[in-house]
Design a protein around this motif. Structure first.
Motif, PDB file in Angstrom:
ATOM      1  N   VAL A  10       0.830  -1.205   0.000  1.00  0.00           N
ATOM      2  CA  VAL A  10       0.000   0.000   0.000  1.00  0.00           C
ATOM      3  C   VAL A  10       0.868   1.260   0.000  1.00  0.00           C
ATOM      4  N   TYR A  11       2.169   1.078   0.220  1.00  0.00           N
ATOM      5  CA  TYR A  11       3.042   2.250   0.302  1.00  0.00           C
ATOM      6  C   TYR A  11       3.516   2.655  -1.078  1.00  0.00           C
ATOM      7  N   SER A  12       3.589   3.945  -1.296  1.00  0.00           N
ATOM      8  CA  SER A  12       4.068   4.420  -2.589  1.00  0.00           C
ATOM      9  C   SER A  12       5.426   5.056  -2.384  1.00  0.00           C
ATOM     10  N   MET A  13       6.458   4.224  -2.372  1.00  0.00           N
ATOM     11  CA  MET A  13       7.808   4.770  -2.276  1.00  0.00           C
ATOM     12  C   MET A  13       8.391   4.807  -3.669  1.00  0.00           C
ATOM     13  N   CYS A  14       8.426   5.956  -4.231  1.00  0.00           N
ATOM     14  CA  CYS A  14       9.120   6.113  -5.493  1.00  0.00           C
ATOM     15  C   CYS A  14       9.796   7.474  -5.393  1.00  0.00           C
ATOM     16  N   VAL A  15      11.089   7.487  -5.562  1.00  0.00           N
ATOM     17  CA  VAL A  15      11.824   8.747  -5.420  1.00  0.00           C
ATOM     18  C   VAL A  15      11.479   9.619  -6.624  1.00  0.00           C
ATOM     19  N   GLN A  16      10.762  10.687  -6.361  1.00  0.00           N
ATOM     20  CA  GLN A  16      10.202  11.464  -7.475  1.00  0.00           C
ATOM     21  C   GLN A  16      10.822  12.855  -7.590  1.00  0.00           C
ATOM     22  N   PRO A  30      -2.723  31.781 -17.202  1.00  0.00           N
ATOM     23  CA  PRO A  30      -1.857  30.658 -16.821  1.00  0.00           C
ATOM     24  C   PRO A  30      -2.386  29.901 -15.615  1.00  0.00           C
ATOM     25  N   ASN A  31      -2.093  28.617 -15.558  1.00  0.00           N
ATOM     26  CA  ASN A  31      -2.370  27.828 -14.359  1.00  0.00           C
ATOM     27  C   ASN A  31      -1.141  26.992 -14.034  1.00  0.00           C
ATOM     28  N   PHE A  32      -0.899  26.814 -12.734  1.00  0.00           N
ATOM     29  CA  PHE A  32       0.252  26.023 -12.298  1.00  0.00           C
ATOM     30  C   PHE A  32      -0.185  24.990 -11.267  1.00  0.00           C
ATOM     31  N   ALA A  33       0.409  23.793 -11.342  1.00  0.00           N
ATOM     32  CA  ALA A  33       0.143  22.748 -10.340  1.00  0.00           C
ATOM     33  C   ALA A  33       1.349  21.816 -10.268  1.00  0.00           C
ATOM     34  N   PRO A  34       1.706  21.363  -9.055  1.00  0.00           N
ATOM     35  CA  PRO A  34       2.816  20.414  -8.940  1.00  0.00           C
ATOM     36  C   PRO A  34       2.417  19.030  -9.430  1.00  0.00           C
ATOM     37  N   ILE A  35       3.321  18.415 -10.163  1.00  0.00           N
ATOM     38  CA  ILE A  35       3.160  17.023 -10.598  1.00  0.00           C
ATOM     39  C   ILE A  35       4.516  16.353 -10.384  1.00  0.00           C
ATOM     40  N   THR A  36       4.500  15.220  -9.677  1.00  0.00           N
ATOM     41  CA  THR A  36       5.770  14.547  -9.372  1.00  0.00           C
ATOM     42  C   THR A  36       5.876  13.172 -10.033  1.00  0.00           C
ATOM     43  N   TRP A  37       4.805  12.721 -10.659  1.00  0.00           N
ATOM     44  CA  TRP A  37       4.876  11.465 -11.420  1.00  0.00           C
ATOM     45  C   TRP A  37       5.504  11.795 -12.768  1.00  0.00           C
ATOM     46  N   VAL A  38       6.792  11.948 -12.768  1.00  0.00           N
ATOM     47  CA  VAL A  38       7.510  12.421 -13.958  1.00  0.00           C
ATOM     48  C   VAL A  38       8.755  11.569 -14.180  1.00  0.00           C
ATOM     49  N   SER A  39       8.970  11.185 -15.425  1.00  0.00           N
ATOM     50  CA  SER A  39      10.175  10.448 -15.782  1.00  0.00           C
ATOM     51  C   SER A  39      10.516  10.769 -17.242  1.00  0.00           C
ATOM     52  N   VAL A  40      11.459  10.014 -17.801  1.00  0.00           N
ATOM     53  CA  VAL A  40      11.766  10.183 -19.218  1.00  0.00           C
ATOM     54  C   VAL A  40      11.886   8.818 -19.878  1.00  0.00           C
ATOM     55  N   ASN A 164      19.555  22.197  -7.052  1.00  0.00           N
ATOM     56  CA  ASN A 164      18.998  22.075  -5.698  1.00  0.00           C
ATOM     57  C   ASN A 164      17.518  21.636  -5.706  1.00  0.00           C
ATOM     58  N   PRO A 165      17.229  20.491  -6.367  1.00  0.00           N
ATOM     59  CA  PRO A 165      15.828  20.106  -6.563  1.00  0.00           C
ATOM     60  C   PRO A 165      15.162  19.573  -5.298  1.00  0.00           C
ATOM     61  N   VAL A 166      13.854  19.722  -5.244  1.00  0.00           N
ATOM     62  CA  VAL A 166      13.063  19.073  -4.195  1.00  0.00           C
ATOM     63  C   VAL A 166      12.793  17.648  -4.647  1.00  0.00           C
ATOM     64  N   ILE A 167      13.104  16.698  -3.785  1.00  0.00           N
ATOM     65  CA  ILE A 167      12.842  15.278  -4.049  1.00  0.00           C
ATOM     66  C   ILE A 167      11.603  14.904  -3.240  1.00  0.00           C
ATOM     67  N   TYR A 168      10.701  14.189  -3.870  1.00  0.00           N
ATOM     68  CA  TYR A 168       9.410  13.926  -3.237  1.00  0.00           C
ATOM     69  C   TYR A 168       9.124  12.439  -3.178  1.00  0.00           C
ATOM     70  N   SER A 169       8.601  11.996  -2.063  1.00  0.00           N
ATOM     71  CA  SER A 169       8.027  10.653  -1.991  1.00  0.00           C
ATOM     72  C   SER A 169       7.002  10.655  -0.871  1.00  0.00           C
ATOM     73  N   GLY A 170       6.081  11.615  -0.957  1.00  0.00           N
ATOM     74  CA  GLY A 170       5.105  11.791   0.123  1.00  0.00           C
ATOM     75  C   GLY A 170       5.535  12.898   1.084  1.00  0.00           C
ATOM     76  N   LYS A 171       6.838  13.109   1.200  1.00  0.00           N
ATOM     77  CA  LYS A 171       7.396  14.227   1.968  1.00  0.00           C
ATOM     78  C   LYS A 171       8.427  14.929   1.086  1.00  0.00           C
ATOM     79  N   TYR A 172       8.702  16.170   1.417  1.00  0.00           N
ATOM     80  CA  TYR A 172       9.687  16.931   0.645  1.00  0.00           C
ATOM     81  C   TYR A 172      11.085  16.711   1.224  1.00  0.00           C
ATOM     82  N   HIS A 173      12.029  16.430   0.335  1.00  0.00           N
ATOM     83  CA  HIS A 173      13.424  16.253   0.744  1.00  0.00           C
ATOM     84  C   HIS A 173      14.321  17.122  -0.134  1.00  0.00           C
ATOM     85  N   SER A 174      15.557  17.309   0.339  1.00  0.00           N
ATOM     86  CA  SER A 174      16.547  17.958  -0.527  1.00  0.00           C
ATOM     87  C   SER A 174      17.652  16.962  -0.831  1.00  0.00           C
TER      88      SER A 174
END
Ligand SMILES: Cc1cc2nc3c(=O)[nH]c(=O)nc-3n(C[C@H](O)[C@H](O)[C@H](O)COP(=O)(O)O)c2cc1C
Length: 186
Positions: A10-16, A30-40, A164-174
């Motif tokens: 049930v946990y969603s650990m993905c370093v985003q 304009p509209n802005f919204a955070p999206i962290t489900w991002v890859s290449v 200096n990106p914000v890393i996300y996985s449910g919480k904000y990290h540096s």
């Protein structure tokens, strides 16, 4: 050996990575919204495709479905107030103008761009895949705006400590230290 325990999946650990997506509303604002489900990913030729998933009926997703274009603005730690603000408001409830931020237009695509961001992708959707209430967009990167302090000798030479990106996985990290490059640990 690391001692692990088995838990329900049930946990969603993905370093985003953290991006704020800039889109055009129907009235052109304009509209802005955070999206962290991002890859290449990659397809034939040199270019990368940005892969980005959006769920539900949020304006950002509807704007991308309607216009096929958006900006992906990398979030550095100084942009966390913007990320939190844009992520806790919905465009359908009114303009997100309760926080000061300078906005420009893209260099190649007609999309809103956050002046604070140190790395901006200007993207155009080339394919969309539906899974449940989510849509994953595969997008051609039409332009990259990168911080002038970055010097990249090749496509893999990007010093994230400058961004200096914000890393996300449910919480904000540096981010921590730069540890090396491919092959340094062979
Ligand atoms: C840290 C963070 C990460 C998020 N990541 C995603 C995501 O990857 N995909 C998604 O569909 N929504 C994501 N959201 C939710 C949207 O940002 C949120 O629903 C926002 O209010 C949508 O705004 P809009 O209605 O103006 O498009 C995230 C929110 C936060 C705060």
């Amino acid at each position: 050996m690391t001692k692990r325990r088995n838990v329900k999946p049930v946990y969603s650990m993905c370093v985003q990575p953290s991006f704020i997506i800039g889109t055009n509303n129907e009235d052109g604002s304009p509209n802005f919204a955070p999206i962290t489900w991002v890859s290449v990913t990659h397809e034939a030729g040199d270019g990368y495709l940005l892969v980005i998933s959006m769920s539900g009926t949020k304006a950002t997703k509807l704007n991308v479905l309607r216009t096929g274009i958006f900006s992906a603005n990398l979030v550095s730690t100084d942009m966390l107030p913007l990320m939190d603000y844009f992520g806790s408001r919905h465009a359908k409830d009114g303009k997100k103008d309760g926080i000061a931020c300078a906005v420009s237009r893209g260099e190649v695509l007609d999309v809103p761009v956050l002046d604070l961001s140190r790395w901006v992708y200007e993207c155009e959707v080339s394919r969309a895949v539906e899974t449940g209430d989510s849509v994953t967009f595969f997008c051609a990167i039409r332009n990259i705006q990168m911080d002038e302090r970055l010097v990249c000798k090749d496509p893999f030479d990007v010093d994230l400590t400058v961004l200096n990106p914000v890393i996300y996985s449910g919480k904000y990290h540096s981010l921590g230290k730069l540890l090396g490059g491919i092959g340094d640990f062979l």
